[in-house]
Scaffold this motif. Structure first.
Motif, PDB file in Angstrom:
ATOM      1  N   LYS A 181      -0.450 -17.708  -2.591  1.00 31.49           N
ATOM      2  CA  LYS A 181      -0.860 -17.142  -3.875  1.00 31.49           C
ATOM      3  C   LYS A 181      -1.000 -15.621  -3.780  1.00 31.49           C
ATOM      4  O   LYS A 181      -1.672 -14.989  -4.595  1.00 31.49           O
ATOM      5  CB  LYS A 181      -2.181 -17.755  -4.333  1.00 31.49           C
ATOM      6  CG  LYS A 181      -2.095 -19.238  -4.664  1.00 31.49           C
ATOM      7  CD  LYS A 181      -3.414 -19.753  -5.207  1.00 31.49           C
ATOM      8  CE  LYS A 181      -3.306 -21.236  -5.581  1.00 31.49           C
ATOM      9  NZ  LYS A 181      -4.594 -21.755  -6.130  1.00 31.49           N
ATOM     10  N   GLY A 182      -0.339 -15.029  -2.785  1.00 37.14           N
ATOM     11  CA  GLY A 182      -0.469 -13.599  -2.553  1.00 37.14           C
ATOM     12  C   GLY A 182       0.377 -12.763  -3.488  1.00 37.14           C
ATOM     13  O   GLY A 182       1.311 -13.258  -4.131  1.00 37.14           O
ATOM     14  N   VAL A 183       0.045 -11.474  -3.533  1.00 32.71           N
ATOM     15  CA  VAL A 183       0.763 -10.538  -4.405  1.00 32.71           C
ATOM     16  C   VAL A 183       1.095  -9.266  -3.635  1.00 32.71           C
ATOM     17  O   VAL A 183       0.386  -8.864  -2.711  1.00 32.71           O
ATOM     18  CB  VAL A 183      -0.056 -10.169  -5.659  1.00 32.71           C
ATOM     19  CG1 VAL A 183      -0.248 -11.380  -6.551  1.00 32.71           C
ATOM     20  CG2 VAL A 183      -1.394  -9.549  -5.283  1.00 32.71           C
ATOM     21  N   LEU A 184       2.191  -8.652  -4.049  1.00 29.06           N
ATOM     22  CA  LEU A 184       2.568  -7.312  -3.594  1.00 29.06           C
ATOM     23  C   LEU A 184       2.368  -6.368  -4.777  1.00 29.06           C
ATOM     24  O   LEU A 184       2.882  -6.631  -5.875  1.00 29.06           O
ATOM     25  CB  LEU A 184       4.021  -7.292  -3.146  1.00 29.06           C
ATOM     26  CG  LEU A 184       4.641  -5.913  -2.868  1.00 29.06           C
ATOM     27  CD1 LEU A 184       3.954  -5.232  -1.688  1.00 29.06           C
ATOM     28  CD2 LEU A 184       6.140  -6.049  -2.616  1.00 29.06           C
ATOM     29  N   ILE A 185       1.611  -5.288  -4.565  1.00 28.33           N
ATOM     30  CA  ILE A 185       1.332  -4.323  -5.620  1.00 28.33           C
ATOM     31  C   ILE A 185       1.816  -2.961  -5.153  1.00 28.33           C
ATOM     32  O   ILE A 185       1.376  -2.464  -4.116  1.00 28.33           O
ATOM     33  CB  ILE A 185      -0.172  -4.261  -5.954  1.00 28.33           C
ATOM     34  CG1 ILE A 185      -0.715  -5.656  -6.273  1.00 28.33           C
ATOM     35  CG2 ILE A 185      -0.420  -3.313  -7.127  1.00 28.33           C
ATOM     36  CD1 ILE A 185      -2.228  -5.700  -6.471  1.00 28.33           C
ATOM     37  N   VAL A 186       2.728  -2.349  -5.915  1.00 34.48           N
ATOM     38  CA  VAL A 186       3.283  -1.057  -5.526  1.00 34.48           C
ATOM     39  C   VAL A 186       3.279  -0.107  -6.708  1.00 34.48           C
ATOM     40  O   VAL A 186       3.341  -0.530  -7.874  1.00 34.48           O
ATOM     41  CB  VAL A 186       4.725  -1.192  -4.983  1.00 34.48           C
ATOM     42  CG1 VAL A 186       4.760  -2.025  -3.720  1.00 34.48           C
ATOM     43  CG2 VAL A 186       5.659  -1.767  -6.046  1.00 34.48           C
ATOM     44  N   VAL A 187       3.202   1.178  -6.402  1.00 39.88           N
ATOM     45  CA  VAL A 187       3.419   2.222  -7.400  1.00 39.88           C
ATOM     46  C   VAL A 187       4.695   2.963  -7.022  1.00 39.88           C
ATOM     47  O   VAL A 187       4.925   3.259  -5.841  1.00 39.88           O
ATOM     48  CB  VAL A 187       2.214   3.184  -7.499  1.00 39.88           C
ATOM     49  CG1 VAL A 187       1.970   3.923  -6.182  1.00 39.88           C
ATOM     50  CG2 VAL A 187       2.422   4.184  -8.643  1.00 39.88           C
ATOM     51  N   VAL A 188       5.527   3.217  -8.009  1.00 41.69           N
ATOM     52  CA  VAL A 188       6.786   3.933  -7.782  1.00 41.69           C
ATOM     53  C   VAL A 188       6.994   4.910  -8.930  1.00 41.69           C
ATOM     54  O   VAL A 188       6.388   4.769 -10.000  1.00 41.69           O
ATOM     55  CB  VAL A 188       7.987   2.963  -7.699  1.00 41.69           C
ATOM     56  CG1 VAL A 188       7.852   2.028  -6.503  1.00 41.69           C
ATOM     57  CG2 VAL A 188       8.150   2.172  -8.993  1.00 41.69           C
TER      58      VAL A 188
END
Length: 234
Positions: free
Chosen positions: A194-201
């Motif tokens: 149930k994990g997530v990857l959170i990125v800013v670009v």
């Protein structure tokens, strides 16, 4: 003292003023060669001016983001030296509450990890970076964390509930997507089911191009004229 320093770089990436700067800091500063719009500059350390203590070069940064007070030290050569960069600030403003094992990938001096701790998120933090100087800074910024010096995602250990990152998208002045692409491809294997990857670009980067093939759900949760924050869920 008398130790050599050699600096190489392209003319359009800021190498031209380096000889003058080295003249102020060293002896025998000179341009050794110029070729293909690049130059190599050489100097030697001065007697009696050893500056081996990293603390001499550190610069303290304070900032307030989403009512959270940040206080960390950066060093020359680290990303956004001397400031909290706008992309990271935008990411922090958009971050949902997190819990469990969280990885701050390409952590730099560690402001993301410090933000999560000081906001009160119930997280166990790992900070990773390819730069030893970043790991040194992050150790002071987030002492209650695991720091990993690695090129790419840390291997081994339990999966993460979240990976948070302002991934490096430049090599010198040129944009490059290899780190973002590798992060998108490798993150699912290191995330909880149930994990997530959170990125800013940057706003011009369509992160979904790399995130969508690897994740079940991809959502842009915040954007402005300059940046976008994306959440990719397994």
């Amino acid at each position: 003292p008398e130790a050599p320093i050699v600096v190489a770089g392209a003319n359009d990436e800021g190498i031209r003023p380096v000889e003058k700067r080295l003249t102020e800091l060293t002896t025998e500063a000179e341009t050794l060669t110029t070729r293909r719009h690049c130059r190599v500059i050489h100097g030697r350390g001065r007697q009696g001016e050893v500056r081996g203590d990293l603390a001499h070069w550190g610069q303290r940064v304070t900032a307030t983001v989403a009512e959270v007070e940040l206080d960390f030290t950066t060093y020359p050569g680290l990303f956004a030296h001397g400031r909290l960069d706008a992309g990271t600030e935008f990411l922090l403003q958009a971050l949902p509450p997190l819990e469990g094992r969280v990885l701050d990938f390409a952590c730099g001096a560690g402001p993301i990890g410090q933000f999560l701790q000081r906001r009160g998120d119930a997280v166990t933090l790992t900070l990773s970076d390819v730069d030893p100087l970043a790991i040194h800074a992050a150790e002071a910024t987030v002492p209650e964390s695991v720091r990993v010096l690695t090129d790419g995602l840390p291997t081994g250990g339990a999966p993460f509930r979240a990976i948070v990152s302002n991934p490096p998208l430049h090599l010198g002045k040129d944009e490059q997507r290899s780190v973002l692409r590798a992060l998108a491809e490798d993150a699912p294997a290191r995330l909880h089911r149930k994990g997530v990857l959170i990125v800013v670009v940057p706003g011009t980067v369509a992160a979904s191009r790399w995130l969508s093939p690897a994740f079940g759900t991809v959502t842009r949760i915040a954007h402005n004229a300059h940046y976008g924050v994306w959440v990719a869920a397994r």
